[in-house]
Scaffold this active site. Structure first.
Site, PDB file in Angstrom:
ATOM      1  N   GLU A  91       0.832  -1.197   0.000  1.00  0.00           N
ATOM      2  CA  GLU A  91       0.000   0.000   0.000  1.00  0.00           C
ATOM      3  C   GLU A  91       0.873   1.257   0.000  1.00  0.00           C
ATOM      4  O   GLU A  91       1.905   1.318   0.673  1.00  0.00           O
ATOM      5  CB  GLU A  91      -0.928   0.001   1.219  1.00  0.00           C
ATOM      6  CG  GLU A  91      -2.009  -1.074   1.114  1.00  0.00           C
ATOM      7  CD  GLU A  91      -3.030  -1.014   2.233  1.00  0.00           C
ATOM      8  OE1 GLU A  91      -4.205  -1.347   1.981  1.00  0.00           O
ATOM      9  OE2 GLU A  91      -2.663  -0.637   3.369  1.00  0.00           O
ATOM     10  N   CYS A 104       3.642   8.638   0.666  1.00  0.00           N
ATOM     11  CA  CYS A 104       4.150   7.757   1.721  1.00  0.00           C
ATOM     12  C   CYS A 104       4.439   6.406   1.092  1.00  0.00           C
ATOM     13  O   CYS A 104       3.528   5.719   0.611  1.00  0.00           O
ATOM     14  CB  CYS A 104       3.118   7.625   2.843  1.00  0.00           C
ATOM     15  SG  CYS A 104       3.668   6.564   4.207  1.00  0.00           S
ATOM     16  N   CYS A 111       6.005  -6.298   7.636  1.00  0.00           N
ATOM     17  CA  CYS A 111       7.003  -5.817   8.590  1.00  0.00           C
ATOM     18  C   CYS A 111       7.143  -6.830   9.712  1.00  0.00           C
ATOM     19  O   CYS A 111       6.159  -7.450  10.118  1.00  0.00           O
ATOM     20  CB  CYS A 111       6.585  -4.459   9.160  1.00  0.00           C
ATOM     21  SG  CYS A 111       7.813  -3.701  10.267  1.00  0.00           S
ATOM     22  N   CYS A 115       5.718  -3.763  16.414  1.00  0.00           N
ATOM     23  CA  CYS A 115       5.193  -2.643  17.201  1.00  0.00           C
ATOM     24  C   CYS A 115       3.703  -2.865  17.436  1.00  0.00           C
ATOM     25  O   CYS A 115       2.950  -3.109  16.484  1.00  0.00           O
ATOM     26  CB  CYS A 115       5.433  -1.328  16.471  1.00  0.00           C
ATOM     27  SG  CYS A 115       7.173  -1.026  16.060  1.00  0.00           S
ATOM     28  N   CYS A 118       0.748  -0.940  15.364  1.00  0.00           N
ATOM     29  CA  CYS A 118       0.896  -0.788  13.918  1.00  0.00           C
ATOM     30  C   CYS A 118       0.356  -2.004  13.174  1.00  0.00           C
ATOM     31  O   CYS A 118       0.743  -3.148  13.465  1.00  0.00           O
ATOM     32  CB  CYS A 118       2.363  -0.569  13.567  1.00  0.00           C
ATOM     33  SG  CYS A 118       2.646  -0.273  11.802  1.00  0.00           S
ATOM     34  N   GLY A 160       6.823  -1.568   6.597  1.00  0.00           N
ATOM     35  CA  GLY A 160       8.205  -2.016   6.689  1.00  0.00           C
ATOM     36  C   GLY A 160       9.100  -1.090   7.488  1.00  0.00           C
ATOM     37  O   GLY A 160       8.737   0.040   7.825  1.00  0.00           O
ATOM     38  N   GLU A 161      10.291  -1.573   7.800  1.00  0.00           N
ATOM     39  CA  GLU A 161      11.332  -0.819   8.496  1.00  0.00           C
ATOM     40  C   GLU A 161      12.410  -0.457   7.477  1.00  0.00           C
ATOM     41  O   GLU A 161      13.182  -1.314   7.036  1.00  0.00           O
ATOM     42  CB  GLU A 161      11.922  -1.654   9.632  1.00  0.00           C
ATOM     43  CG  GLU A 161      13.236  -1.163  10.212  1.00  0.00           C
ATOM     44  CD  GLU A 161      13.255   0.317  10.590  1.00  0.00           C
ATOM     45  OE1 GLU A 161      14.155   1.043  10.120  1.00  0.00           O
ATOM     46  OE2 GLU A 161      12.371   0.740  11.368  1.00  0.00           O
ATOM     47  N   SER A 192      12.317   6.995   7.701  1.00  0.00           N
ATOM     48  CA  SER A 192      11.956   6.749   9.098  1.00  0.00           C
ATOM     49  C   SER A 192      12.593   5.455   9.601  1.00  0.00           C
ATOM     50  O   SER A 192      13.012   4.601   8.823  1.00  0.00           O
ATOM     51  CB  SER A 192      10.434   6.660   9.255  1.00  0.00           C
ATOM     52  OG  SER A 192       9.947   5.463   8.681  1.00  0.00           O
ATOM     53  N   SER A 215      10.740   6.806  15.158  1.00  0.00           N
ATOM     54  CA  SER A 215       9.515   6.447  15.873  1.00  0.00           C
ATOM     55  C   SER A 215       9.867   6.173  17.326  1.00  0.00           C
ATOM     56  O   SER A 215      10.421   5.123  17.640  1.00  0.00           O
ATOM     57  CB  SER A 215       8.871   5.217  15.227  1.00  0.00           C
ATOM     58  OG  SER A 215       8.465   5.505  13.912  1.00  0.00           O
ATOM     59  N   LEU A 216       9.537   7.105  18.197  1.00  0.00           N
ATOM     60  CA  LEU A 216       9.956   7.023  19.591  1.00  0.00           C
ATOM     61  C   LEU A 216       8.863   6.409  20.471  1.00  0.00           C
ATOM     62  O   LEU A 216       9.043   5.347  21.064  1.00  0.00           O
ATOM     63  CB  LEU A 216      10.329   8.418  20.095  1.00  0.00           C
ATOM     64  CG  LEU A 216      11.116   8.498  21.397  1.00  0.00           C
ATOM     65  CD1 LEU A 216      12.425   7.747  21.303  1.00  0.00           C
ATOM     66  CD2 LEU A 216      11.364   9.956  21.765  1.00  0.00           C
ATOM     67  N   HIS A 217       7.758   7.119  20.629  1.00  0.00           N
ATOM     68  CA  HIS A 217       6.524   6.609  21.235  1.00  0.00           C
ATOM     69  C   HIS A 217       6.583   6.315  22.737  1.00  0.00           C
ATOM     70  O   HIS A 217       5.560   5.958  23.324  1.00  0.00           O
ATOM     71  CB  HIS A 217       6.029   5.355  20.509  1.00  0.00           C
ATOM     72  CG  HIS A 217       5.915   5.535  19.028  1.00  0.00           C
ATOM     73  ND1 HIS A 217       5.161   6.548  18.467  1.00  0.00           N
ATOM     74  CD2 HIS A 217       6.468   4.849  17.981  1.00  0.00           C
ATOM     75  CE1 HIS A 217       5.247   6.465  17.138  1.00  0.00           C
ATOM     76  NE2 HIS A 217       6.029   5.456  16.827  1.00  0.00           N
ATOM     77  N   ASN A 291      -4.067   6.048  15.596  1.00  0.00           N
ATOM     78  CA  ASN A 291      -5.074   5.708  14.606  1.00  0.00           C
ATOM     79  C   ASN A 291      -5.610   4.305  14.864  1.00  0.00           C
ATOM     80  O   ASN A 291      -4.845   3.401  15.198  1.00  0.00           O
ATOM     81  CB  ASN A 291      -4.486   5.811  13.198  1.00  0.00           C
ATOM     82  CG  ASN A 291      -4.077   7.237  12.866  1.00  0.00           C
ATOM     83  OD1 ASN A 291      -4.874   8.155  12.965  1.00  0.00           O
ATOM     84  ND2 ASN A 291      -2.822   7.425  12.499  1.00  0.00           N
ATOM     85  N   CYS A 334      -1.285   6.933   9.569  1.00  0.00           N
ATOM     86  CA  CYS A 334      -0.066   6.374  10.143  1.00  0.00           C
ATOM     87  C   CYS A 334      -0.382   5.128  10.973  1.00  0.00           C
ATOM     88  O   CYS A 334      -1.243   5.147  11.850  1.00  0.00           O
ATOM     89  CB  CYS A 334       0.597   7.433  11.022  1.00  0.00           C
ATOM     90  SG  CYS A 334       2.156   6.917  11.750  1.00  0.00           S
TER      91      CYS A 334
END
Length: 362
Positions: A91, A104, A111, A115, A118, A160-161, A192, A215-217, A291, A334
């Site tokens: 996507e 994007c 992935c 996480c 996600c 993905g990473e 990212s 991506s901290l979070h 989200n 996201c």
């Protein structure tokens, strides 16, 4: 067959010579693939017919059909489901801002980072995408833009990473910058990572003025271990060391992404802890209302709590914005991208009239 979209002009010159054609044909092929978004070799009308036929027998243009296109009726965000040559699906998302269209891009099919907030990690990782496949994601958007408009910026923040697929992502970045292709400014390219420290260290040495987004979070290891399994391998101390080194070597500001999860990481104490972690770091924080993901028990923090969280960070000198939620109606926001083919209820919608222009982040 070899995907010629993976190759630089000099490499395509070698391909042309191997087929008995002049080297300059390689640059022509590159322009057709990247600048003109050709789907077939037959479209390359300034190449000799014999060369086009030979190319078609031996190579691929890397064209990936869009098998589903959805558009959010509220904000005009569009999501594309592309099928690659081996049948893998990914996507890609197009967002519209005052400054132009932003894409994007996914860097992997699925992935494996795990996480918990996600959707891209559902089902794990199938494979890496090649640089040419990522270019094709951008071209899928470019093909439908009105004449005279070009993709303005790209964020490698889809499925993905990116730093786990380091070589192909960096090749993509360089290909996207090529003057005879998409000709995107490096400053309009963002890569990212969820915290792959060796990749950050390696990226710091590339001397590219791109934007790094982390991506901290979570502001501490205990919480981040639960939200992002990558933290168990590279905890915050190692991650922040890599970020500081990256800033020192590149002079570039780093963006930190922070998903606001209800009653999980959104308290005033978390905000104060985050401010202390980022004190003195050349950075910007994006607060992202979580989200929704089907089947997930996690919820988004209420708007007022996010505003208060931002105020605490700003009062301590940390530049902070609250990201707009774009594409929610089509699961294009996201953390919502996943590798799947949607059924008849999610029909593709076509653009009618001018593209909507959205304000920048608040």
């Amino acid at each position: 067959m070899r995907n010629l979209k993976d190759l630089f002009p000099a490499e395509l010159a070698g391909v042309a010579k191997s087929l008995g054609a002049p080297a300059y044909r390689g640059r022509q092929i590159f322009r057709w693939l990247h600048a003109r978004a050709a789907k077939t070799f037959e479209e390359m009308t300034d190449l000799p017919a014999e060369l086009r036929a030979e190319l078609a027998q031996r190579f691929s243009t890397g064209y990936a059909p869009v098998i589903l296109r959805q558009e959010d009726p509220f904000d005009g965000t569009a999501k594309y489901l592309l099928r690659m040559a081996d049948g893998a699906v990914v996507e890609t998302v197009r967002m519209e801002y005052r400054y132009g269209a932003s894409v994007c891009v996914s860097s992997q099919v699925g992935c494996r980072q795990g996480c918990i907030f996600c959707a891209s990690t559902i089902g794990g990782k199938e494979r890496d995408l090649t640089a040419g496949e990522m270019i094709e994601e951008v071209l899928a958007v470019q093909r439908e833009l009105p004449a005279g408009r070009r993709v303005h910026s790209v964020v490698v923040m889809g499925m993905g990473e990116p730093l786990e697929n380091y070589d192909e992502v960096l090749r993509f970045v360089r290909l996207a910058h090529e003057p005879d292709g998409l000709h995107l400014s490096y400053r309009h390219l963002t890569v990212s990572t969820c915290g792959i420290v060796p990749g950050i260290d390696r990226l710091a040495g590339e001397n590219l003025p791109i934007t790094l987004a982390v991506s901290l979070h979570a502001p501490n290891d205990e919480l981040r271990n639960r939200l992002l399994p990558v933290n168990r391998r590279w905890p915050l101390a190692e991650l922040m060391r890599a970020v500081r080194d990256y800033i020192a070597r590149t002079g570039r500001r780093v963006t930190f992404e922070y998903a606001m999860i209800l009653d999980t990481n959104d308290s005033p104490e978390h905000a104060r802890e985050l401010a202390a972690l980022l004190q003195g770091v050349l950075c910007h924080v994006n607060l992202i209302p979580l989200n929704p993901i089907q089947g997930s028990p996690l919820g988004a923090s209420p708007r007022q709590r996010i505003v208060e969280f931002r105020a605490i960070l700003q009062s301590r000198g940390i530049p902070t914005t609250i990201r707009r939620q774009l594409g929610l109606a089509i699961e294009a926001a996201c953390g919502q991208l996943r590798r799947r083919e949607l059924t008849g209820e999610a029909k593709a919608r076509r653009l009618r009239g001018p593209l909507p222009v959205l304000p920048e982040r608040t």
